[in-house]
Design an enzyme around this catalytic site. Structure first.
Site, short mmCIF file in Angstrom:
data_model
loop_
_atom_site.label_atom_id
_atom_site.label_comp_id
_atom_site.label_asym_id
_atom_site.label_seq_id
_atom_site.Cartn_x
_atom_site.Cartn_y
_atom_site.Cartn_z
CE1 TYR A 1 -4.29 -1.72 0.36
CE2 TYR A 1 -4.30 1.02 0.78
CZ TYR A 1 -4.76 -0.16 0.22
OH TYR A 1 -6.37 -0.57 0.24
CE LYS B 1 0.27 -17.48 0.72
NZ LYS B 1 -0.97 -17.80 0.82
CG ASP C 1 -4.00 -18.81 1.56
OD1 ASP C 1 -3.10 -19.14 3.02
OD2 ASP C 1 -3.41 -19.39 1.05
CG ASP D 1 -7.95 -2.31 1.60
OD1 ASP D 1 -9.00 -1.84 2.22
OD2 ASP D 1 -7.95 -2.60 0.20
#
Ligand code: NAI
Length: 332
Positions: A123, A170, A203, A227
């Site tokens: 971002y 992740k 995920d 987000d």
């Protein structure tokens, strides 16, 4: 008297801001609004979507209530929301997601809080073209950025009697960046032995939130995952019209709904003011005005539960201001 910067913003912003201001006036909490123009609507007058006086006003008042601002997709100017968060170092984005009876949603009794890092990660928008046919974006994660957001999440959990913090990452694939975030989260967790700590790969987190949201409490995540997950959680509790947010830093705080400017509904007063009203409830709590915050939240919950004077997205046909008046009537 609290002096607070008010940014009505673009699209539906002015409508939901008018409704929210009316409700806040009825609480009796003394607020003097310092109204400023930012967003697409500022360009004709100031030649920029983020006039310098907006930042000056927030720096002076230290607190702002903000409607949504339009950001062009692809080209055009960069997000003013991202610029505001960066310039004021509003490093924590707090997004509670809870169900209110009367709102159609897939679950009852959801009460999650997403704590999203607000200044780093992909971002940061550090990206460039590599020749004509490739593009590269740099993902920035720092120890300092990770530590302060993880500490914020644990402090929030401790102050609000929350039982668990889950770090989202992740790190199996992005071993350096997300690996750093996870190892800092694990270190910070050691300072809070009374709060359970666990981590989830992003995920899997998404699937778990859809299948078993009741297993989660406070989630802390780097910017991009935060987000995406917070919109997922907004969807779990009935959509964007009811999802509030707060951007908090060491010196300043800006309260705003999760949703955008929904330009197609601009100027018709049909948008749901709930997300901005709930953002103002977060603001009242930040100011220590808990009685007024409870008063507004309870009255709003009653109006939503009755379902008579609610906006289109909640199955009604009321205008935003009519919904605000109904909330005020319940505050008496
Ligand atoms: P959006 O959130 O503005 O609208 C998506 C859809 O959600 C709308 O078409 C509408 O059906 C519904 N919706 C949103 N808010 C609602 C409300 N209060 N009441 C009832 N229904 C509501 O998202 P979109 O269309 O992706 O973005 C529009 C603009 O807003 C873009 O320029 C985007 O960059 C900007 N945006 C600004 C944000 C901010 O200022 N914090 C956050 C998200 C988007």
């Amino acid at each position: 008297m609290y002096k607070i910067t008010l940014l009505p913003g673009d699209g539906i912003g002015p409508d939901i801001t008018a409704a929210t201001k009316r409700i806040l006036a009825a609480t009796g909490v003394p607020i003097e609004w310092d109204e400023q123009i930012a967003g697409e609507c500022a360009i004709p007058e100031f030649g920029t979507p983020l006039p310098e006086q907006v930042l000056q006003s927030i720096r002076k008042n230290k607190i702002a209530l903000k409607g949504p601002l339009t950001t062009p997709i692809g080209g055009g100017f960069r997000s003013i929301n991202v610029a505001l968060r960066k310039q004021l170092d509003l490093f924590a984005n707090l997004r509670p997601a809870r169900t209110y009876p009367g709102i159609r949603s897939r679950y009852e009794d959801i009460d999650l809080v997403i704590v999203r890092e607000n200044t780093e990660d992909l971002y940061a928008g550090v990206e460039h073209m590599v020749g004509e046919d490739a593009a590269e974006s740099i993902k920035i994660i720092t120890r300092k950025g990770s530590e302060r957001i993880c500490r914020f999440a644990f402090e929030y959990a401790a102050k609000n009697n929350r039982r668990k913090v889950t770090a989202v990452h992740k790190a199996n694939i992005m071993k350096c960046t997300d690996g750093l975030f996870l190892s800092v989260a694990t270190e910070v967790a050691r300072d809070y032995p009374n709060i359970e700590f666990e981590d989830r790969i992003v995920d899997n987190m998404c699937m778990q939130l859809v299948q078993k949201p009741e297993n989660y409490d406070v989630l802390v995540a780097p910017n991009l995952y935060g987000d995406i997950i917070s919109d997922l959680c907004a969807g779990l509790v009935g959509g964007l019209g009811v999802a509030p947010g707060a951007n908090v830093g060491t010196d300043y705080a800006v309260f705003e709904p999760v949703h955008g400017s929904a330009p197609k509904y601009a100027g018709q007063d049909i948008a749901n003011p709930t997300a901005l009203v709930l953002s103002s409830v977060l603001m009242l709590r930040y100011l220590g005005e808990d009685a007024a915050a409870d008063q507004v939240e309870n009255a709003l919950a009653t109006v939503i539960a009755e379902g008579k004077t609610v906006t289109y997205d909640l199955g009604g046909s009321a205008k935003g201001m009519e919904m605000a008046e109904a909330v005020i009537a319940k505050m008496a």
